[in-house]
Each structure stands twice: as C-alpha cells, then as structure tokens.
Design an enzyme around this catalytic site. Structure first.
Site, PDB file in Angstrom:
ATOM      1  N   ASP A 159       9.562   4.646  12.886  1.00  0.00           N
ATOM      2  CA  ASP A 159      10.289   3.480  13.473  1.00  0.00           C
ATOM      3  C   ASP A 159      11.737   3.274  12.975  1.00  0.00           C
ATOM      4  O   ASP A 159      12.789   3.652  13.661  1.00  0.00           O
ATOM      5  CB  ASP A 159       9.626   2.269  13.683  1.00  0.00           C
ATOM      6  CG  ASP A 159       8.656   1.743  12.393  1.00  0.00           C
ATOM      7  OD1 ASP A 159       9.014   2.516  11.320  1.00  0.00           O
ATOM      8  OD2 ASP A 159       7.844   0.832  12.324  1.00  0.00           O
ATOM      9  N   ASP A 162       0.796  -1.297   0.042  1.00  0.00           N
ATOM     10  CA  ASP A 162       0.049  -0.003   0.103  1.00  0.00           C
ATOM     11  C   ASP A 162       1.036   1.064  -0.061  1.00  0.00           C
ATOM     12  O   ASP A 162       2.103   1.224   0.234  1.00  0.00           O
ATOM     13  CB  ASP A 162      -0.930   0.016   1.374  1.00  0.00           C
ATOM     14  CG  ASP A 162      -0.203  -0.361   2.609  1.00  0.00           C
ATOM     15  OD1 ASP A 162       0.905   0.076   2.689  1.00  0.00           O
ATOM     16  OD2 ASP A 162      -0.910  -0.897   3.579  1.00  0.00           O
ATOM     17  N   ASP A 198       1.562   5.115   1.542  1.00  0.00           N
ATOM     18  CA  ASP A 198       1.047   5.757   2.671  1.00  0.00           C
ATOM     19  C   ASP A 198       1.773   7.325   2.418  1.00  0.00           C
ATOM     20  O   ASP A 198       2.841   7.398   1.930  1.00  0.00           O
ATOM     21  CB  ASP A 198       1.643   5.536   4.021  1.00  0.00           C
ATOM     22  CG  ASP A 198       1.244   3.994   4.445  1.00  0.00           C
ATOM     23  OD1 ASP A 198       0.188   3.935   4.710  1.00  0.00           O
ATOM     24  OD2 ASP A 198       2.138   3.121   4.641  1.00  0.00           O
TER      25      ASP A 198
HETATM   26  P1  ATP Z   1       4.155  -2.838   5.004  1.00  0.00           P
HETATM   27  O1  ATP Z   1       4.737  -3.463   4.124  1.00  0.00           O
HETATM   28  O2  ATP Z   1       3.558  -3.774   6.061  1.00  0.00           O
HETATM   29  O3  ATP Z   1       2.915  -1.906   4.716  1.00  0.00           O
HETATM   30  P2  ATP Z   1       5.016  -0.425   6.491  1.00  0.00           P
HETATM   31  O4  ATP Z   1       6.197   0.020   6.977  1.00  0.00           O
HETATM   32  O5  ATP Z   1       4.469   0.289   5.413  1.00  0.00           O
HETATM   33  O6  ATP Z   1       5.053  -1.842   6.165  1.00  0.00           O
HETATM   34  P3  ATP Z   1       2.813   0.313   7.841  1.00  0.00           P
HETATM   35  O7  ATP Z   1       2.014  -0.134   8.888  1.00  0.00           O
HETATM   36  O8  ATP Z   1       1.967   0.700   6.422  1.00  0.00           O
HETATM   37  O9  ATP Z   1       3.958  -0.417   7.603  1.00  0.00           O
HETATM   38  O10 ATP Z   1       3.198   1.733   8.104  1.00  0.00           O
HETATM   39  C1  ATP Z   1       3.617   2.771   7.284  1.00  0.00           C
HETATM   40  C2  ATP Z   1       4.760   3.608   7.990  1.00  0.00           C
HETATM   41  O11 ATP Z   1       4.446   4.338   9.037  1.00  0.00           O
HETATM   42  C3  ATP Z   1       5.830   2.833   8.399  1.00  0.00           C
HETATM   43  O12 ATP Z   1       6.746   2.469   7.428  1.00  0.00           O
HETATM   44  C4  ATP Z   1       6.519   3.961   9.376  1.00  0.00           C
HETATM   45  O13 ATP Z   1       7.412   4.953   8.838  1.00  0.00           O
HETATM   46  C5  ATP Z   1       5.333   4.538   9.724  1.00  0.00           C
HETATM   47  N1  ATP Z   1       4.734   3.553  11.377  1.00  0.00           N
HETATM   48  C6  ATP Z   1       4.194   2.588  11.185  1.00  0.00           C
HETATM   49  N2  ATP Z   1       3.518   2.077  12.657  1.00  0.00           N
HETATM   50  C7  ATP Z   1       4.746   2.543  13.214  1.00  0.00           C
HETATM   51  C8  ATP Z   1       4.985   2.521  14.635  1.00  0.00           C
HETATM   52  N3  ATP Z   1       4.355   1.650  15.710  1.00  0.00           N
HETATM   53  N4  ATP Z   1       5.935   3.326  15.154  1.00  0.00           N
HETATM   54  C9  ATP Z   1       6.490   4.218  14.329  1.00  0.00           C
HETATM   55  N5  ATP Z   1       6.406   4.501  12.920  1.00  0.00           N
HETATM   56  C10 ATP Z   1       5.275   3.546  12.584  1.00  0.00           C
HETATM   57 MG    MG Z   2       2.421   0.265   4.569  1.00  0.00          MG
END
Ligand code: ATP
Ligand code: MG
Length: 448
Positions: A148, A54, A56
């Site tokens: 993170d 996805d 963001d």
């Molecule tokens: P995925 O491939 O699973 O989507 P992702 O890193 O994009 O991995 P998301 O849950 O979509 O995970 O979160 C998007 C972004 O938001 C992360 O890459 C990170 O920058 C931030 N983020 C999400 N959860 C947290 C958290 N618990 N603490 C700090 N930053 C977070």
């Molecule tokens: Mg994501």
C-alpha cells in the site's frame, strides 16, 4: 528496476531489535536457498524507533515450500494465502511475493463475491476493481507494487543487513508521510480497506497523508460497503483499540469516512453534534489513557458509546422522549441489527452493549430491592462508567451519577437509608403515588 540500498550505518536497524522467531524464519529460508526479507510494519517501525507489533516476511518461496521448510507452520487464508510459522506465542507471517494483476493472469467477474465456480482460480478481480483473490506469485519488484504505502514497502535482509527501497519509502519515513504506491484511487478500488489503513497508520504513527493519497479518501470510503462485515469488524478493532482511537476518530471524521462505518451514529450526529462529539471524544480519550497505563479494554464500552447517539435518535423517532425499558430494548435491538450489516459485531459484544443501555434506564428506578440488585449486576461497573460519561458530557441526569457513587461507597445500613430517602413521595396520597410510580420507571433519554 534497481532499488536504492541503505547500509546498516544508514538505516540503523540492529539485529537485536528483531524477534528470535523472525530471525529463525529469515535464516531458515535463506539456508533453504530462498530470498527472505522483513517487510511492512516491522521495518517501518524499526526505522522510526518504535517496537514493531509483529514481523511480516516476504519471500520467493511458495506457500508449500515455506510449509515444508518449517515444521511449525500452517498455510492460512484463501483470498490471500500466507503461511504462519509458530514459535510459542509468537506467530511470524510469511507471504510469497505477489505478481501484478494483468490480463494474462487475472479472471474478471461481475459480482463482488466469489462463486463456487471460481473456487479454483488463483487471481480474481471484480469489474469494480475489487481484488477477490490474490494468489499469483511473482518477483520482489512486483511485490513492491502490490504494497500500500511507500513506507510499508521497505525490504530488510539479514544476508548483508541492508534495506532495499524501490519506491523512495526511506525519504517518506524522513518526511513522516503516507504516500500510496501507484494511483491512489485505483489502489483504494482494488481494496477499500486501504482507506482505513491510511487513517489508522496516520493516527498511529502521527504521519501526514500526502495530498494525492488523501484526496480520494472521502469518495472511496463508500466502497467499504463492498467489504464483508466480518473483515470490517476486525479493522474496527484495530482502528479503535490500538491506543490512538481519538486521533483515528478525528481523521475518520475529517476525511468523511466515519459515516461509512457508523451510518446511524453519523445521521444522529447531524442534529446532536456537540453532545455526541463530546461523548465520543471523551470515551476515546479514556480508552487511549487506559491502554497507555497498560489496562485492559474491551470493545463493548466503545461500541455502547459509539452507537448511543443512534439509540437516542431511534427513540426520538419513536416519539419516546420519556422512554420505557421496553422502548429502549426495542430501539437497542434495531440499532444493533442495522449496525451488524456493516460491522459484524459478535453477539458476545453486542449483548453486553444492550445490557449497558438497558441499565442506563434502570439507574433511575431505585425503589425497594432494585438498587441492590442493580449494583450486583455483572454489567454494573461498565454501565455506571457510562452514566458518568453521559453526565460529564452535559446530560442532566439529576444527580444520578453522584447518588450511585455514594451508594457504592456506603455501608449496607446507609444504603437502605439512601433508598428509603428516595421513597419519601409515598407519603403522597395513593392515586398520585401510583402515577409517580409509573413515571419513575421512565427516564429522560435525551441529552439537554
Ligand atoms: P501494523 O503496525 O498494524 O502491523 P502493518 O503495516 O505491518 O501495520 P499489516 O496488516 O501487518 O500492517 O501488513 C503488513 C504489510 O502488508 C503492510 O505493511 C503492507 O506492506 C502490506 N499490506 C497489508 N495490508 C495491505 C493492503 N490492504 N493492501 C496492500 N498492502 C497491504
Ligand atoms: Mg504488521
């Protein structure tokens, strides 16, 4: 703070690999006079040549401003307010730059749950460090510090197609490692779910976790107990149903996190390690293979396997080596009741899990119409797969798996013959046969 800027020729991200919905939101925000970036997994995965799950977006527009820029949008979340912009089935998540928590903008509370009195506060933190609400907005520099891992904090803009890197995330992409931004222990305390994110992402990306980022995992995993069970269940689904469950499981074990998600299983595994480990590894291997073949999966089978060692341990605790159906039902209920305090497994999953367990018991008793009834049970297929898995992992079930395989392939007359053949013992004198009948209701539910 000055970011390092990576140009298109350096980062290689092409606009073609960005979804049309995401591009619409980026241009929509820029046209409305705001800053807008793709951030997080979207940029990270594009840099790694993977297809992002996805996209963001991070912006300096507030949720209300985002909401009024896009008619097809909704504000969601309380702890962390964000906006979802809908394009058919695609949802683009847009979040406003978050500010750092500091003494001026954060309210401190002793409890780890917000009370009604705190409802109006925008930024709340428990004295334990846990962030309870995070709705104070800031600049991109502050937003970076709230993310993170460094590889999740790269910001891509379509204004001039560059990547902004404030934390040396690009170098960590090249090194293929996860490095926490800031002090790892403090960051896990703020949000213990980051413990699970470290493991999930390391497994998914096949990245290492740097020494400093990995070191506090084992101690901070205990803090997962303060996370609402519903959120942990969502994380459980992401951990185990994303196609990398085997590696995820191994990392959870290696970093001593597993016991905080499945405490009963972990305790059971102390005395039955080899069998349980084989069983879980085999189930994860199957799950990952199914997903890579594009087949569907449900969490039911995995939960049935993950909690099976706990069920056996519970039965052993009851002294029920030869367990009756009633024993199994009771033990199943107890195992689930305890587990839902940690992971809020919805009833639509826990109910079929218990059915799969009960069917294990019923597979042995095939007299009369029982086999036929069992074969038409809606959970038969999953329960049969489970039976095979148990045998494959070394349980001696006296050929039950093979019997049921043959039964399924057999014509109706052959099926009857198979069942009749089982009933030979009824030629034994009455008293003995009654004793046998009682016994045949009971199955050995302990692995050898
Ligand atoms: P995925 O491939 O699973 O989507 P992702 O890193 O994009 O991995 P998301 O849950 O979509 O995970 O979160 C998007 C972004 O938001 C992360 O890459 C990170 O920058 C931030 N983020 C999400 N959860 C947290 C958290 N618990 N603490 C700090 N930053 C977070
Ligand atoms: Mg994501």
């Amino acid at each position: 703070m000055v970011p390092r800027i990576y140009s298109r020729s350096e980062h290689g991200i092409s606009r073609q690999s960005i979804s049309p919905g995401c591009l619409k939101v980026l241009y929509g925000l820029i046209d409305a006079g705001f800053e807008a970036y793709i951030v997080g997994g979207g940029v990270r995965d594009l840099l790694l040549g993977l297809k992002p799950k996805d996209f963001d977006i991070a912006t300096n527009a507030t949720p209300d401003q985002i909401r009024s820029t896009f008619r097809n949008s909704r504000i969601i979340g309380r702890r962390f307010r964000i906006v979802h912009v809908h394009f058919g089935r695609e949802i683009i998540e847009v979040s406003t730059f978050r500010a750092a928590h500091n003494v001026d903008n954060v309210a401190m509370v002793d409890d780890e749950v917000l009370s009604r009195a705190d409802a109006k506060l925008d930024s709340v933190r428990a004295t334990s460090g846990l962030i309870l609400r995070d709705n104070v907005y800031g600049t991109i520099e502050e937003d970076v510090q709230r993310r993170d891992f460094t590889v999740n904090a790269l910001y891509y803009t379509v204004k001039n197609f560059v990547v902004h890197d404030y934390v040396d995330g690009m170098a960590d992409i090249d090194r293929r490692c996860l490095r926490m931004i800031g002090d790892p222990t403090e960051r896990y305390r703020e949000d213990p779910v980051r413990v699970l994110r470290a493991i999930r992402l390391a497994a998914k990306l096949d990245f290492s976790i740097t020494r400093e980022t990995a070191a506090p995992l084992a101690t901070c995993a205990k803090l997962l107990e303060s996370i609402p069970p519903a959120r942990l269940f969502d994380e459980f689904l992401k951990l185990f149903l994303s196609g990398n469950s085997l590696q995820t499981y191994r990392l959870l074990r290696r970093h001593d996190v597993f016991q905080h998600l499945f405490p009963q299983t972990w305790i059971a595994m102390q005395s039955n390690t080899a069998y349980s480990d084989r069983l879980l590894e085999a189930a994860f291997t199957n799950t990952d293979a199914r997903l890579s073949e594009g087949k569907t999966i449900t969490p039911v089978f995995l939960l049935a396997v993950l909690l099976w060692p706990a069920l056996l341990e519970n039965l052993r605790g009851k002294g029920a080596g030869l367990a009756s159906i009633a024993d199994t039902q009771e033990a199943g209920q107890q195992v689930i009741d305890y587990q839902v305090q940690r992971l809020a497994i919805p009833k639509r999953f826990s109910f079929p899990v218990r059915e799969i367990w009960e069917l294990q018991q019923k597979f042995a008793d095939r007299r009369g119409k029982r086999a036929e009834l069992l074969a038409s049970h809606k959970r038969f297929r999953a329960a049969f797969d489970f039976l095979l898995l148990r045998e494959q992992c070394g349980e001696d079930l006296q050929g039950l798996g093979e019997w049921w395989s043959l039964y399924q392939q057999a014509q109706p007359e052959q099926r009857n013959a198979m069942v009749t053949a089982l009933q030979q013992p009824s030629a034994i004198p009455h008293a003995k046969s009654r004793r046998r009948k009682v016994k045949s209701n009971r199955t050995q539910l302990t692995p050898t």
